[in-house]
Design a protein around this motif. Structure first.
Motif, PDB file in Angstrom:
ATOM      1  N   ASP A  34      38.501  37.120  46.422  1.00 44.70           N
ATOM      2  CA  ASP A  34      38.366  36.463  45.118  1.00 44.70           C
ATOM      3  C   ASP A  34      39.257  35.223  44.986  1.00 44.70           C
ATOM      4  O   ASP A  34      39.712  34.895  43.895  1.00 44.70           O
ATOM      5  N   ASP A  87      38.737  30.406  32.909  1.00 48.59           N
ATOM      6  CA  ASP A  87      37.460  30.706  32.264  1.00 48.59           C
ATOM      7  C   ASP A  87      37.480  32.204  31.980  1.00 48.59           C
ATOM      8  O   ASP A  87      37.237  33.009  32.877  1.00 48.59           O
ATOM      9  N   GLN A 125      35.488  34.149  30.457  1.00 43.61           N
ATOM     10  CA  GLN A 125      34.222  34.864  30.638  1.00 43.61           C
ATOM     11  C   GLN A 125      33.985  35.224  32.101  1.00 43.61           C
ATOM     12  O   GLN A 125      33.593  36.333  32.428  1.00 43.61           O
ATOM     13  N   LYS A 126      34.224  34.282  32.998  1.00 44.40           N
ATOM     14  CA  LYS A 126      34.056  34.533  34.432  1.00 44.40           C
ATOM     15  C   LYS A 126      35.315  35.128  35.060  1.00 44.40           C
ATOM     16  O   LYS A 126      35.285  35.562  36.201  1.00 44.40           O
ATOM     17  N   LYS A 127      36.435  35.046  34.320  1.00 43.80           N
ATOM     18  CA  LYS A 127      37.749  35.484  34.808  1.00 43.80           C
ATOM     19  C   LYS A 127      38.200  34.678  36.033  1.00 43.80           C
ATOM     20  O   LYS A 127      38.808  35.210  36.956  1.00 43.80           O
ATOM     21  N   ASP A 128      37.899  33.381  36.003  1.00 45.57           N
ATOM     22  CA  ASP A 128      38.362  32.455  37.039  1.00 45.57           C
ATOM     23  C   ASP A 128      39.581  31.710  36.515  1.00 45.57           C
ATOM     24  O   ASP A 128      39.574  31.199  35.398  1.00 45.57           O
ATOM     25  N   ASN A 150      39.882  34.649  41.036  1.00 49.51           N
ATOM     26  CA  ASN A 150      39.246  35.460  40.011  1.00 49.51           C
ATOM     27  C   ASN A 150      40.193  36.615  39.701  1.00 49.51           C
ATOM     28  O   ASN A 150      40.773  37.200  40.606  1.00 49.51           O
ATOM     29  N   ARG A 183      39.342  39.464  37.912  1.00 46.73           N
ATOM     30  CA  ARG A 183      38.620  40.669  37.478  1.00 46.73           C
ATOM     31  C   ARG A 183      39.256  41.937  38.029  1.00 46.73           C
ATOM     32  O   ARG A 183      39.144  43.001  37.433  1.00 46.73           O
TER      33      ARG A 183
END
Length: 185
Positions: A58, A126, A128-131, A152, A154
């Motif tokens: 990730d 981000d 929403q994307k967890k970036d 990322n 997540r």
């Protein structure tokens, strides 16, 4: 055979800036840093540049190093070490503008320490994307260094990933900065 003067040798090897070629700097970058492992190194002596690509679970990053030869005075290079260079400021302004205009992202200007110095950066994420993104730039060894890791979060927390991104940027800048130190320092 006649000896070649240092200035003449410099003109013959335009990629030699402050005693280093792009490929020398590239070799100085670590193979791993935190979750990042190098996957590709390329240098281009014609354009005084080097790029290292890193990847991990990730995670991915690009470290770009670009030299600039001043055309007005042989052997002089216009790059200032640190964040005061106008090109460094411009790169970070562009990163800030780009991340500020992306949906769901908020860009923040920050600094990352390396050694006894700091480099200017832009961080963004981000949710929403967890970036989680970081862009850092500095002048070092007569070249511009742009560090762009993204991870990322997540599978982790944003705070842990923020630290990993900053640690990666710091380790890259420190590795290049240490090339300029005399042996034993």
């Amino acid at each position: 055979m006649a000896a070649i003067s240092p200035l003449r040798a410099q003109e013959a090897d335009l990629d030699l800036i402050q005693g280093y070629r792009s490929s020398d700097i590239l070799v100085g970058l670590p193979d791993t840093s935190g979750p990042f492992t190098i996957i590709n190194r390329t240098s281009d002596a014609q354009n005084f540049s080097a790029t290292a690509e890193y990847a991990g679970v990730d995670a991915r990053a690009i470290v770009s190093i670009t030299g600039v030869r001043a055309s007005n005075v042989a052997g002089m290079y216009p790059v200032m070490d640190g964040a005061d260079d106008p090109v460094v400021r411009s790169l970070l302004d562009q990163a800030f503008q780009y991340h500020s205009t992306q949906p769901n992202q908020v860009a923040v200007r920050t600094n990352v320490s390396y050694g006894n110095r700091a480099m200017a950066c832009v961080s963004s994420d981000d949710p929403q994307k967890k970036d989680d993104f970081l862009v850092c730039a500095t002048g070092v060894l007569g070249r511009y260094m742009l560090i762009q890791p993204v991870m990322n979060y997540r599978l982790s927390s944003k705070g842990v990933v923020d630290r990993q991104l900053a640690d990666f940027a710091s380790s890259m800048a420190q590795a290049v900065s240490e090339l300029a130190l005399p042996p034993g320092n």
